[in-house]
Design an enzyme around this catalytic site. Structure first.
Site, short mmCIF file in Angstrom:
data_model
loop_
_atom_site.label_atom_id
_atom_site.label_comp_id
_atom_site.label_asym_id
_atom_site.label_seq_id
_atom_site.Cartn_x
_atom_site.Cartn_y
_atom_site.Cartn_z
N GLY A 276 -9.86 -20.81 -3.86
CA GLY A 276 -9.00 -21.99 -4.50
C GLY A 276 -9.75 -22.24 -5.78
N PRO A 319 -11.87 -15.52 -3.04
CA PRO A 319 -10.65 -15.78 -4.18
C PRO A 319 -9.34 -15.06 -4.14
CG PRO A 319 -12.34 -14.31 -4.72
CD PRO A 319 -12.91 -14.54 -3.35
N GLY A 320 -8.58 -15.77 -4.13
CA GLY A 320 -7.14 -14.73 -4.37
C GLY A 320 -6.50 -14.90 -5.58
N ARG A 321 -5.92 -16.01 -6.00
CA ARG A 321 -5.65 -16.33 -7.24
C ARG A 321 -6.36 -15.88 -8.45
NH1 ARG A 321 -2.09 -20.56 -8.03
NH2 ARG A 321 -2.99 -21.67 -6.26
N ARG A 358 7.44 -20.78 -7.27
CA ARG A 358 6.54 -21.77 -7.41
C ARG A 358 6.99 -22.98 -8.29
NH1 ARG A 358 2.30 -20.71 -10.02
NH2 ARG A 358 0.61 -22.30 -8.70
N TYR A 362 7.06 -26.28 -6.19
CA TYR A 362 5.75 -27.39 -6.45
C TYR A 362 5.91 -27.80 -8.00
CZ TYR A 362 2.93 -23.28 -5.66
OH TYR A 362 2.45 -22.11 -5.71
N CYS A 389 21.98 -19.80 -7.42
CA CYS A 389 22.67 -20.98 -6.66
C CYS A 389 21.98 -22.04 -6.57
CB CYS A 389 23.72 -20.53 -5.75
SG CYS A 389 24.69 -19.27 -6.15
N GLU A 390 21.07 -22.49 -7.37
CA GLU A 390 20.23 -23.81 -7.14
C GLU A 390 20.03 -24.40 -8.42
OE1 GLU A 390 18.63 -25.32 -4.28
OE2 GLU A 390 19.42 -23.98 -3.05
N TYR A 419 0.63 -15.26 -5.74
CA TYR A 419 1.80 -15.96 -5.12
C TYR A 419 3.07 -15.93 -5.58
CZ TYR A 419 -2.51 -17.84 -3.14
OH TYR A 419 -3.60 -17.79 -2.58
C1 PLP Z 1 -5.33 -19.17 0.48
C2 PLP Z 1 -6.74 -19.08 1.11
C3 PLP Z 1 -7.62 -18.36 0.11
C4 PLP Z 1 -7.65 -18.16 -1.55
O1 PLP Z 1 -6.98 -19.25 -2.02
P1 PLP Z 1 -6.95 -19.02 -3.65
O2 PLP Z 1 -6.37 -20.39 -4.30
O3 PLP Z 1 -5.78 -17.92 -3.94
O4 PLP Z 1 -8.07 -18.55 -4.18
C5 PLP Z 1 -8.73 -18.29 0.48
N1 PLP Z 1 -9.20 -18.64 1.84
C6 PLP Z 1 -8.10 -19.04 2.54
C7 PLP Z 1 -8.65 -19.49 4.07
C8 PLP Z 1 -7.00 -19.42 2.21
O5 PLP Z 1 -5.98 -20.06 3.06
#
Ligand code: PLP
Length: 460
Positions: A276, A319-321, A358, A362, A389-390, A419
């Site tokens: 996150g 971490p993802g994002r 995105r 949101y 078409c939105e 994402y």
């Molecule tokens: C989505 C998610 C993440 C990654 O979140 P980011 O905002 O991309 O860092 C990590 N753990 C869990 C369980 C998630 O659902």
């Protein structure tokens, strides 16, 4: 603006859309290194990423096009591996997953989180070690749990009482003893600087600490010898730029660890604090430094456990994002330019909410520039929109583009690595764009773009 739930839990854009348009940037041609991929520059006026001119990318691969700066993404993977040495870093695959990303993860020594058997299949298809994979999901099917057990994934994060029973049965059937964690809802919810420590339990993820559901899950798992309970998991939000919310969550998880020790005489060895962490999408956004984040989280976990008289568990982060977001851009070609008298100019490009939902979903904010040339024309207040078409098909709500913008120009949108491709759709039967990786002056396709044949395949 109402709160829209989102699979990634992202509320970056929960901030109200600005009523007053932003001031034009001092220099429309500037490529701010805080917002663009690490290797981005302007050369001969055009944006280059990974040493490749975007005009060449558009010629070779077409547009819209997702471009990934390989050096950027891999250096962020390495930054995490280094900063969190001694802990586990599991990349959250839902941000963007494909075979090549999995190969990079493996080369850089990271683990992987998957949330479906499809994501698991991508990882296994290139030989990613199953023991470095964690399986998530609030509604894993019997087939998915079976695949996870058969593959021998390292951890399964259980999310409900039903799942505990299901998993216990399946583990016994397969003669396996999977390691499980419990996803705990701690009552902490964090986004950007704000966090609330009393987030309601009224949501689909996790087992509540508050209601005692998490403690009951511990009892049920410990009663099943075919499951090995190794730790607790929490994920508190997205686009978070400081560690305050993690501290409260860690403290609460630790109180449960103490309770487990007192009630069962068991000390759980692992703690997963989720992901996150935030990235910079627009000028002025803060992005936490990974080293500081790692030091901060480790200090928190050490402190709360020492205070509670517990050994310090092995920490995992997800971490993802922050890994794939900043290194990705999307390239579009300008089509229609429509001046709405006295208001603003609508600049339409050849993609939109099908490749980046995105903003529509949101209200996310992005930075975009004219990428195929520099321009010293006056700034023109614009809205970058797609071809769907939105009327909500907006990519960037308010931005300034040079007034001499013309059809055929290329626009680049920054920080689209996370994402966007993973949430892409075929709305209006648009094929999903290709993903190319750029590095050292050359580009290569890592996910082929869809064709109209692909769109018709499977129709009877
Ligand atoms: C989505 C998610 C993440 C990654 O979140 P980011 O905002 O991309 O860092 C990590 N753990 C869990 C369980 C998630 O659902």
């Amino acid at each position: 603006m109402s709160r829209f739930a989102h699979p990634a839990g992202d509320r970056h854009a929960e901030m109200l859309p600005q009523e007053r348009p932003p001031l034009p940037p001092a220099d429309l041609n500037r490529i701010n290194p805080a917002i663009w991929p690490r290797t981005s520059t302007r050369t001969d006026g055009a944006l280059t990423v990974g040493g490749v001119d975007v005009r060449e990318l558009a010629r070779e691969h077409g547009t819209p096009l997702y471009v990934i700066d390989e050096d950027d993404v891999r250096s962020r993977m390495r930054d995490y591996a280094t900063a969190f040495a001694g802990s586990e870093v599991h990349y959250a695959g839902k941000a963007f997953l494909c075979k090549e990303i999995v190969r990079w993860l493996q080369a850089e020594g990271l683990g992987l989180d998957v949330a479906s058997s499809g994501e698991l299949a991508v990882a296994l298809s290139v030989g990613f070690p199953a023991e470095r994979i964690t399986m998530h999901g609030n509604n894993k099917s019997v087939a998915e749990l079976t695949k996870a057990i058969e593959a021998g994934v390292g951890h399964i994060v259980v999310d409900s009482f039903d799942e505990i029973a299901r998993l216990g049965y399946l583990a016994e059937q397969h003669g396996k003893r999977p390691k499980v964690m419990i996803r705990v809802t701690t009552g902490v919810e964090a986004h950007t600087h704000e966090f609330i420590a009393t987030a309601h339990d009224d949501q689909k993820f996790g087992l509540s600490l508050n209601t005692g559901a998490a403690a009951e899950a511990v009892r049920r798992i410990l009663a099943l010898p075919q499951l090995e309970l190794v730790g607790l998991h929490s994920h508190i939000g997205s686009q978070i730029v400081d560690t305050a919310g993690f501290e409260v969550a860690a403290r609460r998880l630790t109180s449960l660890l103490v309770q487990i020790k007192d009630e069962h005489g068991v000390v759980l060895p692992e703690l997963d604090l989720g992901g996150g962490y935030g990235i910079a999408y627009v000028e002025g956004d803060e992005a936490p430094d990974i080293k500081e984040l790692a030091d901060g989280l480790r200090e928190i976990v050490t402190k709360v456990c020492v205070d509670a008289g517990l050994p310090v568990p092995r920490l995992t982060v997800e971490p993802g994002r922050t890994i794939v977001g900043p290194g990705g851009i999307t390239l579009y070609e300008v089509g229609t330019i429509k001046d709405v008298e006295g208001l603003r100019t609508y600049v339409s490009v050849n993609g939109g909410m099908s490749d980046n939902v995105r903003t529509a979903l949101y209200g996310a904010e992005y930075t975009a520039v004219l990428a195929s040339r520099a321009s010293d024309a006056e700034p023109m207040l614009s809205r970058l929109v797609g071809k769907h078409c939105e009327s909500g098909d907006i990519i960037v709500r308010d931005l300034h583009l040079p007034a001499d913008l013309a059809p055929g120009d290329l626009i680049a949108v920054s920080a689209t690595g996370a994402y966007c491709r993973s949430l892409a759709s075929n709305y209006n039967y648009l094929p999903k764009p290709a993903v190319v990786a750029v590095s050292g002056g050359s580009s290569r396709v890592i996910v082929r773009g869809e064709t109209e044949d692909d769109l018709l395949r499977g129709q009877l």
